[in-house]
Design a protein around this motif. Structure first.
Motif, PDB file in Angstrom:
ATOM      1  N   GLU A 100       0.361  -1.556   0.125  1.00 12.77           N
ATOM      2  CA  GLU A 100      -0.373   0.516  -0.108  1.00 12.77           C
ATOM      3  C   GLU A 100       0.674   0.997  -0.658  1.00 12.77           C
ATOM      4  O   GLU A 100       0.594   2.099  -1.014  1.00 12.77           O
ATOM      5  CB  GLU A 100      -1.313   0.020   1.227  1.00 12.77           C
ATOM      6  CG  GLU A 100      -2.306  -0.839   1.132  1.00 12.77           C
ATOM      7  CD  GLU A 100      -3.117  -1.437   1.984  1.00 12.77           C
ATOM      8  OE1 GLU A 100      -2.098  -0.533   3.431  1.00 12.77           O
ATOM      9  OE2 GLU A 100      -3.945  -1.520   2.235  1.00 12.77           O
ATOM     10  N   GLU A 101       1.538   1.078   0.697  1.00 10.71           N
ATOM     11  CA  GLU A 101       3.052   2.675   0.781  1.00 10.71           C
ATOM     12  C   GLU A 101       3.132   2.999  -0.774  1.00 10.71           C
ATOM     13  O   GLU A 101       3.302   3.670  -1.309  1.00 10.71           O
ATOM     14  CB  GLU A 101       3.855   2.287   1.889  1.00 10.71           C
ATOM     15  CG  GLU A 101       5.250   3.256   1.831  1.00 10.71           C
ATOM     16  CD  GLU A 101       6.251   2.841   2.322  1.00 10.71           C
ATOM     17  OE1 GLU A 101       6.257   2.098   3.504  1.00 10.71           O
ATOM     18  OE2 GLU A 101       7.252   3.477   2.150  1.00 10.71           O
ATOM     19  N   LEU A 102       4.230   1.189  -1.431  1.00  6.88           N
ATOM     20  CA  LEU A 102       3.928   1.585  -2.859  1.00  6.88           C
ATOM     21  C   LEU A 102       3.573   2.286  -4.082  1.00  6.88           C
ATOM     22  O   LEU A 102       3.912   3.219  -4.414  1.00  6.88           O
ATOM     23  CB  LEU A 102       5.111   0.582  -3.642  1.00  6.88           C
ATOM     24  CG  LEU A 102       6.343   0.173  -2.744  1.00  6.88           C
ATOM     25  CD1 LEU A 102       7.036  -1.346  -3.546  1.00  6.88           C
ATOM     26  CD2 LEU A 102       7.551   1.496  -2.566  1.00  6.88           C
ATOM     27  N   LEU A 103       2.169   1.747  -3.498  1.00  9.09           N
ATOM     28  CA  LEU A 103       1.220   1.966  -4.770  1.00  9.09           C
ATOM     29  C   LEU A 103       0.674   4.003  -3.696  1.00  9.09           C
ATOM     30  O   LEU A 103       0.522   4.496  -5.640  1.00  9.09           O
ATOM     31  CB  LEU A 103       0.055   1.932  -3.979  1.00  9.09           C
ATOM     32  CG  LEU A 103      -0.411  -0.046  -4.609  1.00  9.09           C
ATOM     33  CD1 LEU A 103      -1.518  -0.223  -4.432  1.00  9.09           C
ATOM     34  CD2 LEU A 103      -0.622  -0.399  -6.056  1.00  9.09           C
ATOM     35  N   THR A 104       0.782   4.447  -2.792  1.00 11.34           N
ATOM     36  CA  THR A 104       1.349   5.370  -2.581  1.00 11.34           C
ATOM     37  C   THR A 104       1.970   6.888  -2.525  1.00 11.34           C
ATOM     38  O   THR A 104       1.615   7.539  -3.598  1.00 11.34           O
ATOM     39  CB  THR A 104       0.196   5.396  -1.375  1.00 11.34           C
ATOM     40  OG1 THR A 104      -0.698   4.878  -0.651  1.00 11.34           O
ATOM     41  CG2 THR A 104       0.032   7.149  -0.678  1.00 11.34           C
ATOM     42  N   THR A 105       3.247   5.893  -2.655  1.00 14.32           N
ATOM     43  CA  THR A 105       3.838   6.909  -3.385  1.00 14.32           C
ATOM     44  C   THR A 105       3.981   6.601  -5.160  1.00 14.32           C
ATOM     45  O   THR A 105       4.185   7.593  -5.864  1.00 14.32           O
ATOM     46  CB  THR A 105       5.109   5.702  -2.694  1.00 14.32           C
ATOM     47  OG1 THR A 105       5.617   5.487  -1.760  1.00 14.32           O
ATOM     48  CG2 THR A 105       6.558   6.446  -3.595  1.00 14.32           C
ATOM     49  N   ALA A 106       3.352   5.802  -5.354  1.00 17.26           N
ATOM     50  CA  ALA A 106       3.162   5.812  -6.657  1.00 17.26           C
ATOM     51  C   ALA A 106       2.206   6.859  -7.478  1.00 17.26           C
ATOM     52  O   ALA A 106       2.511   7.184  -8.307  1.00 17.26           O
ATOM     53  CB  ALA A 106       2.666   4.947  -7.568  1.00 17.26           C
ATOM     54  N   ASP A 107       1.172   7.029  -6.820  1.00 15.83           N
ATOM     55  CA  ASP A 107       0.065   8.034  -7.249  1.00 15.83           C
ATOM     56  C   ASP A 107       0.867   9.295  -6.894  1.00 15.83           C
ATOM     57  O   ASP A 107       0.523  10.099  -7.937  1.00 15.83           O
ATOM     58  CB  ASP A 107      -0.458   7.953  -5.874  1.00 15.83           C
ATOM     59  CG  ASP A 107      -1.686   7.387  -6.216  1.00 15.83           C
ATOM     60  OD1 ASP A 107      -2.384   7.563  -7.218  1.00 15.83           O
ATOM     61  OD2 ASP A 107      -2.901   6.841  -5.753  1.00 15.83           O
ATOM     62  N   SER A 108       1.301   9.941  -5.633  1.00 19.04           N
ATOM     63  CA  SER A 108       2.097  11.394  -6.435  1.00 19.04           C
ATOM     64  C   SER A 108       3.685  10.999  -7.066  1.00 19.04           C
ATOM     65  O   SER A 108       3.737  12.452  -7.198  1.00 19.04           O
ATOM     66  CB  SER A 108       2.895  11.033  -3.896  1.00 19.04           C
ATOM     67  OG  SER A 108       4.422  10.230  -4.340  1.00 19.04           O
ATOM     68  N   ASP A 111      -0.878  -2.509 -11.806  1.00 19.95           N
ATOM     69  CA  ASP A 111      -2.444  -3.744 -12.444  1.00 19.95           C
ATOM     70  C   ASP A 111      -3.616  -2.744 -10.902  1.00 19.95           C
ATOM     71  O   ASP A 111      -4.240  -2.386 -11.091  1.00 19.95           O
ATOM     72  CB  ASP A 111      -1.969  -4.553 -12.279  1.00 19.95           C
ATOM     73  CG  ASP A 111      -1.637  -4.788 -13.577  1.00 19.95           C
ATOM     74  OD1 ASP A 111      -1.501  -3.956 -14.490  1.00 19.95           O
ATOM     75  OD2 ASP A 111      -1.563  -6.664 -14.293  1.00 19.95           O
ATOM     76  N   MET A 112      -2.354  -3.004 -10.282  1.00 18.54           N
ATOM     77  CA  MET A 112      -3.043  -2.674  -8.250  1.00 18.54           C
ATOM     78  C   MET A 112      -3.166  -1.310  -8.400  1.00 18.54           C
ATOM     79  O   MET A 112      -4.325  -0.552  -8.036  1.00 18.54           O
ATOM     80  CB  MET A 112      -2.956  -3.087  -7.512  1.00 18.54           C
ATOM     81  CG  MET A 112      -2.624  -4.521  -7.046  1.00 18.54           C
ATOM     82  SD  MET A 112      -3.716  -5.292  -7.614  1.00 18.54           S
ATOM     83  CE  MET A 112      -3.591  -6.488  -9.118  1.00 18.54           C
ATOM     84  N   LEU A 113      -2.372  -0.119  -9.142  1.00 14.35           N
ATOM     85  CA  LEU A 113      -2.806   1.038  -9.057  1.00 14.35           C
ATOM     86  C   LEU A 113      -3.796   1.739  -9.953  1.00 14.35           C
ATOM     87  O   LEU A 113      -4.410   2.475  -9.265  1.00 14.35           O
ATOM     88  CB  LEU A 113      -1.500   1.827  -9.094  1.00 14.35           C
ATOM     89  CG  LEU A 113      -1.259   3.015  -9.553  1.00 14.35           C
ATOM     90  CD1 LEU A 113      -1.788   4.099  -7.918  1.00 14.35           C
ATOM     91  CD2 LEU A 113      -0.118   3.931  -9.979  1.00 14.35           C
ATOM     92  N   THR A 114      -3.653   0.778 -10.205  1.00 13.64           N
ATOM     93  CA  THR A 114      -4.744   1.422 -11.960  1.00 13.64           C
ATOM     94  C   THR A 114      -6.444   0.870 -11.508  1.00 13.64           C
ATOM     95  O   THR A 114      -6.992   1.647 -11.305  1.00 13.64           O
ATOM     96  CB  THR A 114      -4.733   0.589 -13.470  1.00 13.64           C
ATOM     97  OG1 THR A 114      -2.755   0.739 -13.811  1.00 13.64           O
ATOM     98  CG2 THR A 114      -5.534   1.058 -14.034  1.00 13.64           C
TER      99      THR A 114
END
Ligand code: CP
Length: 321
Positions: free
Chosen positions: A28-36, A153-156
């Motif tokens: 989840e941290e990696l997804l949030t960082t990716a979003d930023s 894919d999870m981010l998408t």
């Protein structure tokens, strides 16, 4: 006890090989960082100095368009120095072992190797042989794992349908040869997806798949009923030994995603495909290019996700707030 080597004794992420052993919080941290990192792509200046002075070598022993390019762009956006090598330009074609190639490049003070290889376990093998300060990121190995693909894919999905608990996600196609499917199932389980379904001909379903907590279907129309997300897989003919499908025409007839079949799913269903897509084999062009398709968003998100993984491993990047 797990012999996973991704997280060091100090709790830092040293390597990124597969998602199975990583905690949900880290994903989840990696997804949030990716979003930023998403909006960097549309800025006048796309770079940040997070990895200035670091050296990344991409070692691609297998063809790749999306993963190779997005890793290279991601490293450049983070201001790292990056070199990309492909198998036909490497001394492994003259008999050098992969470990000797890595040692040679490591003597040039490489900080991180991004590795794609057709043999399962290659990234893990290299990670066990490099010094502690050198990092390995798996860019896809054999049938085993493609962790950054699963993350993107999870981010998408999360950008459009953030509540994973309510989602029915259907993975369709050649699961037997697919590293994407394995990583995807692992990521979906960790994020608490409501239901994960697999739709595939029996010959392309690995034994023991049910143990992963998925529902298996051989009928596509049935498997697609009320789906929120459909992940189409490429038919991996290069990894197939023997005749596992009667013909490509028949495969498309029973397992190809057409507009008609899409009507089984929910009206706001998302259609995903990790690529490369084979139009008219796994998916109709009208679906691949249609309003439900997020295939090109997956590619764009690949840059942000790979920036997140590299900055976490090399820069210890932490999301503020
Ligand atoms: N999804 C994926 O791995 O695509 P490439 O083979 O083009 O990198």
């Amino acid at each position: 006890m797990s012999d996973d080597i991704q997280i060091g004794t100090d709790g830092r992420l040293n390597h990124f090989i597969s998602l199975e052993e990583l905690p949900r919080e880290l994903i989840e941290e990696l997804l949030t960082t990716a979003d930023s990192f998403i909006d960097f792509a549309t800025r006048d200046t796309k770079k940040v100095p997070l990895l200035r002075g670091k050296t990344v070598v991409n070692l691609f022993f297998e063809p790749s368009t999306r993963t190779r390019t997005t890793f290279e762009i991601a490293a450049k956006r983070l201001s790292a120095d990056v070199i990309t090598m492909q198998s036909d330009g490497m001394s492994t074609t003259k008999g050098e072992t992969i470990l000797d190639t890595v040692s040679t490049l490591q003597a040039m003070h490489t900080d991180t190797f991004v590795v794609r290889h057709s043999f399962s376990g290659t990234a893990d093998l290299i990670a066990r042989h490099v010094p502690q300060h050198v990092h390995i990121i798996n860019a896809g190995d054999g049938r085993y794992s493609h962790p950054t693909q699963a993350l993107l894919d999870m981010l998408t999905i999360r950008q459009r349908k953030p509540n994973f608990n309510n989602l029915t996600v259907v993975i369709v196609g050649d699961v037997l040869h697919s590293r994407v499917a394995r990583s995807e199932i692992s990521a979906l389980k960790k994020l608490g997806a409501g239901e994960i379904r697999i739709v595939s001909p029996r010959t392309l379903i690995p034994t023991g798949l049910e143990a992963l907590g998925v529902r298996i279907f051989t009928d596509l129309d049935e498997g697609l009923k009320d789906a929120d997300v459909i992940v189409m897989l490429r038919l991996q003919l290069e990894r197939m030994e023997g005749q596992l499908i009667p013909s490509e025409r028949e495969y498309y007839r029973y397992y190809g995603l057409t507009e008609e079949r899409l009507k089984n799913a929910k009206p706001d269903v998302m259609v995903m495909h990790p690529g490369p897509i084979n139009r008219g084999l796994e998916i109709a062009s009208s679906v691949a290019d249609g309003s439900h398709s997020v295939i090109l968003s997956q590619v764009s998100n690949g840059v942000a996700v790979r920036m997140a993984v590299m900055s976490k491993i090399m820069g210890g990047f932490r999301q503020s707030g």
